[in-house]
Design an enzyme around this catalytic site. Sequence first.
Site, mmCIF file in Angstrom:
data_model
loop_
_atom_site.group_PDB
_atom_site.id
_atom_site.type_symbol
_atom_site.label_atom_id
_atom_site.label_comp_id
_atom_site.label_asym_id
_atom_site.label_seq_id
_atom_site.Cartn_x
_atom_site.Cartn_y
_atom_site.Cartn_z
ATOM 1 N N ARG A 85 0.852 -1.194 0.000
ATOM 2 C CA ARG A 85 0.000 0.000 0.000
ATOM 3 C C ARG A 85 0.888 1.244 0.000
ATOM 4 N NH1 ARG A 85 -3.614 -0.140 5.035
ATOM 5 N NH2 ARG A 85 -4.818 -1.693 3.906
ATOM 6 N N ARG A 154 -1.182 6.723 9.599
ATOM 7 C CA ARG A 154 -1.353 6.198 8.231
ATOM 8 C C ARG A 154 -1.518 7.331 7.214
ATOM 9 N NH1 ARG A 154 -3.428 0.902 8.317
ATOM 10 N NH2 ARG A 154 -2.522 -0.232 10.065
ATOM 11 N N LYS A 223 -2.773 1.354 14.947
ATOM 12 C CA LYS A 223 -2.827 2.298 13.817
ATOM 13 C C LYS A 223 -3.437 3.632 14.239
ATOM 14 C CE LYS A 223 -5.615 -0.507 11.483
ATOM 15 N NZ LYS A 223 -6.635 -1.097 10.598
ATOM 16 N N LYS A 225 -5.112 7.432 12.443
ATOM 17 C CA LYS A 225 -5.584 7.976 11.161
ATOM 18 C C LYS A 225 -6.001 9.443 11.275
ATOM 19 C CE LYS A 225 -7.102 3.502 9.481
ATOM 20 N NZ LYS A 225 -8.223 2.672 8.984
ATOM 21 N N CYS A 445 -15.481 -2.903 0.513
ATOM 22 C CA CYS A 445 -14.081 -3.177 0.849
ATOM 23 C C CYS A 445 -13.561 -4.309 -0.036
ATOM 24 C CB CYS A 445 -13.943 -3.539 2.322
ATOM 25 S SG CYS A 445 -14.530 -5.208 2.684
ATOM 26 N N CYS A 451 -8.259 -10.680 1.451
ATOM 27 C CA CYS A 451 -8.257 -10.244 2.848
ATOM 28 C C CYS A 451 -8.411 -11.428 3.800
ATOM 29 C CB CYS A 451 -9.385 -9.244 3.104
ATOM 30 S SG CYS A 451 -9.386 -8.731 4.830
ATOM 31 N N CYS A 490 -16.428 -7.943 6.830
ATOM 32 C CA CYS A 490 -16.334 -8.218 8.265
ATOM 33 C C CYS A 490 -16.541 -6.900 9.011
ATOM 34 C CB CYS A 490 -14.991 -8.867 8.617
ATOM 35 S SG CYS A 490 -13.641 -7.701 8.862
ATOM 36 N N CYS A 494 -13.608 -1.462 6.876
ATOM 37 C CA CYS A 494 -12.722 -0.784 5.920
ATOM 38 C C CYS A 494 -13.497 0.006 4.862
ATOM 39 C CB CYS A 494 -11.813 -1.800 5.248
ATOM 40 S SG CYS A 494 -10.825 -2.724 6.427
HETATM 41 FE FE1 SRM Z 1 -8.803 -1.714 6.683
HETATM 42 C C1 SRM Z 1 -7.412 -4.354 8.227
HETATM 43 C C2 SRM Z 1 -8.141 -3.113 3.738
HETATM 44 C C3 SRM Z 1 -9.540 1.218 5.233
HETATM 45 C C4 SRM Z 1 -10.403 -0.659 9.545
HETATM 46 N N1 SRM Z 1 -7.872 -3.452 6.138
HETATM 47 C C5 SRM Z 1 -7.349 -4.395 6.962
HETATM 48 C C6 SRM Z 1 -6.605 -5.460 6.149
HETATM 49 C C7 SRM Z 1 -5.168 -5.063 6.094
HETATM 50 C C8 SRM Z 1 -6.782 -6.903 6.619
HETATM 51 C C9 SRM Z 1 -5.753 -7.423 7.598
HETATM 52 O O1 SRM Z 1 -5.810 -7.069 8.780
HETATM 53 O O2 SRM Z 1 -4.909 -8.206 7.172
HETATM 54 C C10 SRM Z 1 -7.307 -5.297 4.776
HETATM 55 C C11 SRM Z 1 -6.505 -5.686 3.546
HETATM 56 C C12 SRM Z 1 -7.410 -6.214 2.468
HETATM 57 C C13 SRM Z 1 -6.750 -6.379 1.162
HETATM 58 O O3 SRM Z 1 -6.635 -7.536 0.689
HETATM 59 O O4 SRM Z 1 -6.357 -5.395 0.542
HETATM 60 C C14 SRM Z 1 -7.782 -3.867 4.861
HETATM 61 N N2 SRM Z 1 -8.700 -1.052 4.875
HETATM 62 C C15 SRM Z 1 -8.492 -1.797 3.756
HETATM 63 C C16 SRM Z 1 -8.746 -1.000 2.493
HETATM 64 C C17 SRM Z 1 -7.845 -1.384 1.337
HETATM 65 C C18 SRM Z 1 -10.228 -1.168 2.122
HETATM 66 C C19 SRM Z 1 -10.651 -0.726 0.759
HETATM 67 O O5 SRM Z 1 -11.439 -1.470 0.187
HETATM 68 O O6 SRM Z 1 -10.267 0.336 0.283
HETATM 69 C C20 SRM Z 1 -8.547 0.424 3.047
HETATM 70 C C21 SRM Z 1 -7.113 0.870 2.996
HETATM 71 C C22 SRM Z 1 -6.962 2.257 3.528
HETATM 72 C C23 SRM Z 1 -5.595 2.842 3.349
HETATM 73 O O7 SRM Z 1 -5.267 3.220 2.228
HETATM 74 O O8 SRM Z 1 -4.881 2.992 4.349
HETATM 75 C C24 SRM Z 1 -8.953 0.212 4.502
HETATM 76 N N3 SRM Z 1 -9.713 -0.012 7.339
HETATM 77 C C25 SRM Z 1 -10.029 1.041 6.528
HETATM 78 C C26 SRM Z 1 -10.975 1.908 7.181
HETATM 79 C C27 SRM Z 1 -11.639 3.144 6.566
HETATM 80 C C28 SRM Z 1 -10.933 4.415 6.899
HETATM 81 O O9 SRM Z 1 -9.855 4.424 7.486
HETATM 82 O O10 SRM Z 1 -11.497 5.460 6.556
HETATM 83 C C29 SRM Z 1 -11.228 1.351 8.429
HETATM 84 C C30 SRM Z 1 -12.244 1.872 9.473
HETATM 85 C C31 SRM Z 1 -11.760 3.083 10.201
HETATM 86 C C32 SRM Z 1 -10.937 2.696 11.387
HETATM 87 O O11 SRM Z 1 -9.718 2.568 11.245
HETATM 88 O O12 SRM Z 1 -11.512 2.477 12.452
HETATM 89 C C33 SRM Z 1 -10.421 0.147 8.519
HETATM 90 N N4 SRM Z 1 -8.830 -2.399 8.644
HETATM 91 C C34 SRM Z 1 -9.594 -1.863 9.649
HETATM 92 C C35 SRM Z 1 -9.467 -2.697 10.800
HETATM 93 C C36 SRM Z 1 -10.159 -2.487 12.163
HETATM 94 C C37 SRM Z 1 -9.329 -1.665 13.070
HETATM 95 C C38 SRM Z 1 -9.944 -1.545 14.435
HETATM 96 O O13 SRM Z 1 -9.838 -0.499 15.036
HETATM 97 O O14 SRM Z 1 -10.502 -2.516 14.937
HETATM 98 C C39 SRM Z 1 -8.605 -3.763 10.437
HETATM 99 C C40 SRM Z 1 -8.131 -4.934 11.329
HETATM 100 C C41 SRM Z 1 -6.983 -4.567 12.206
HETATM 101 O O15 SRM Z 1 -6.435 -3.473 12.154
HETATM 102 O O16 SRM Z 1 -6.623 -5.432 12.987
HETATM 103 C C42 SRM Z 1 -8.241 -3.550 9.080
HETATM 104 FE FE1 SF4 Z 2 -11.028 -7.267 5.077
HETATM 105 FE FE2 SF4 Z 2 -12.880 -6.818 6.889
HETATM 106 FE FE3 SF4 Z 2 -11.433 -4.805 5.974
HETATM 107 FE FE4 SF4 Z 2 -13.194 -5.917 4.401
HETATM 108 S S1 SF4 Z 2 -13.653 -4.839 6.320
HETATM 109 S S2 SF4 Z 2 -11.073 -5.444 3.840
HETATM 110 S S3 SF4 Z 2 -13.135 -8.028 5.025
HETATM 111 S S4 SF4 Z 2 -10.675 -6.487 7.160
#
Ligand code: SRM
Ligand code: SF4
Length: 577
Positions: A85, A154, A223, A225, A445, A451, A490, A494
């Site tokens: 990324r 991030r 993380k 943000k 997402c 994922c 899930c 994201c």
């Molecule tokens: Fe996310 C984890 C994809 C935005 C909350 N996110 C992941 C992982 C890395 C899965 C993992 O833990 O191994 C996913 C990778 C999937 C893949 O195959 O690419 C993933 N997140 C994404 C992306 C690519 C979704 C998308 O379809 O665009 C976004 C990448 C953003 C970036 O460029 O940095 C993405 N993730 C978000 C957002 C939205 C936002 O930030 O506006 C959230 C919710 C906001 C927040 O942070 O609370 C988000 N991602 C999470 C979480 C839950 C964190 C938590 O507080 O519980 C995880 C799991 C974790 O961190 O353990 C996670």
């Molecule tokens: Fe993966 Fe869950 Fe984030 Fe979707 S919401 S990309 S399933 S970690």
Amino acid sequence: MELIATPKPLNALAANGSAVEHIKDRSNYLRGNLVEDFHNPITAAISEDNVQLVKFHGSYMQDDRDVRLHRQDKKLEPAYSFMIRLRVAGGDLSADQWVKLDDISNRYGNGTSRITTRQALQFHGIIKFDLKNTIKAMDAALLDSIAGCGDVNRNVMCTPDPTLSNLHAQVFPWAQKISEHLLPRSRAYHEIWLDEAEGKTLVAGGEAEEIEPLYGKHYLPRKFKIAIAISPFNDMDIYANDIGLIAVEENSKLLGFNVAVGGGLGFTFGREDTYARLASEIGFCTPEQVLDVCFHTVAIQRDYGNRADRKLSRFKYTIDRQGLDWFKQELNARLGFDLGEVRPFVFDTTGDRFGWRSTTDGLWHLGLRLEYGRVLDNETHRLKSALRSIAEQNLCGFRMTGNQNLILTGVREEHIDAVESILQAHGYAADASHLSGLRRNSIACVALNTCPQAMAEAERYLPDLITKLEVSLDKHGLRNEEIKIRMTGCPNGCGRSVLGEIGLIGKSPGRYNLYLGASFNGDRLNALCRENLDEAGLLKVLDELFAAFTAKRIEGEPLGEFVTRCRYVRHPATKGK
Ligand code: SRM
Ligand code: SF4
């Protein structure tokens, strides 16, 4: 500005720090033995320690879940590969960078690239032995993936659309400045991937405050943000962020930023102590103060965040545990001044604008709707080739939006036809007006097949589900109604599913929880309506909802408000905002 660390009441790491805390502790500032592991020819994987560390370098180890069971049956190692990324503050790329990134996706990735919900770009499917070359190629494009992932700040988001406000040019550079200000200072990335000579830190260890003035040896508990929005557009969903900044103007001059803290959307099914929380507005700061505000907020989370349980380690839990008033006092004390009163503002929408728009300098900007950020050629269109051709002819800049879309920026009037005909020749419509309002306002997402956390499909399924829902929208005269639908595989959120007027969160293959009632402008979460619905169940419940909406709505009332007024869901006592 100098990075000045405050003395840290660091959490009792050795006693109760999570496994990841210990990995960071012994990593020598994010180095671990990544070099050796990435050379190990025996396996396509890397060790568990390095899986955690490589995140700080912007990459995740994944395996192809479509073939996981098949390979297990055949006693084969999972089909491991890496996602990387980029860090692109504000989502801004030049035409030259776009071409170079396109080359990377073809040469090292799976032939697609993916615009994320935080304005970054991801490549999937990079094999272990190509990761270094990928990072070198990114470096040649003057880009990096430092802090793309990991327990650090991030990608910093900022509303990317230059047509939205006269203020935009003054606000946009702050995304870059904040991103740079909060970057880790360890040279690990440069040494491991770009062959920079080993620094003294690798050899000698050194003092945490010297090497990582902000983060120290253990970086953040989780993380972090930050996003900036320019009202009335909340296209960055700033309340989903640990810090949300809202630009405030007077006579088209940037006065400063309202500051909101403690947003975060992820929660875990079955753990009642986890929850989504919207950021709380706490005050106002001037542009000169904003780097310090961000720095000290991050430092407070560094010092007081939970390092024992990663499910409870985001800043939102620190805020709720310590109290918002405590946080404000602590921040003011560290800043040496008090934040001002929150200035008035309004938010109307979280959506993007599509089609051509111009700025006063005579340049044109094209908002392009992408299907969930995926840049690819397929049987219906050749978007990837079209964008490459536009970039090769240097017809525009490229700005990724937080809704997984793209803006082609700075097009000269005489080049508009060229851009349009390239898109048309590749089967891609420059305008999104032929799409339903539901589709225009949808986010999904990544979910399967890459994922590891996905319980159900999202990106690969939502387009088909929307096609089926459009039958229902047509029946009820709602095709053009702006309705915000968001799906995630899930509850990590994201695709910011808990901020959808309709939110769908995967429970198991083919089954989703249905959430309703978020506001259109992103300042209210939705709430659970029905659990575990299959497709037939979803279509039925939503058809009934659309029927009632048409019959009983107050004129102009958005779906999220209708659902709330008619008590389809009961909103829990909202935390934060
Ligand atoms: Fe996310 C984890 C994809 C935005 C909350 N996110 C992941 C992982 C890395 C899965 C993992 O833990 O191994 C996913 C990778 C999937 C893949 O195959 O690419 C993933 N997140 C994404 C992306 C690519 C979704 C998308 O379809 O665009 C976004 C990448 C953003 C970036 O460029 O940095 C993405 N993730 C978000 C957002 C939205 C936002 O930030 O506006 C959230 C919710 C906001 C927040 O942070 O609370 C988000 N991602 C999470 C979480 C839950 C964190 C938590 O507080 O519980 C995880 C799991 C974790 O961190 O353990 C996670
Ligand atoms: Fe993966 Fe869950 Fe984030 Fe979707 S919401 S990309 S399933 S970690």
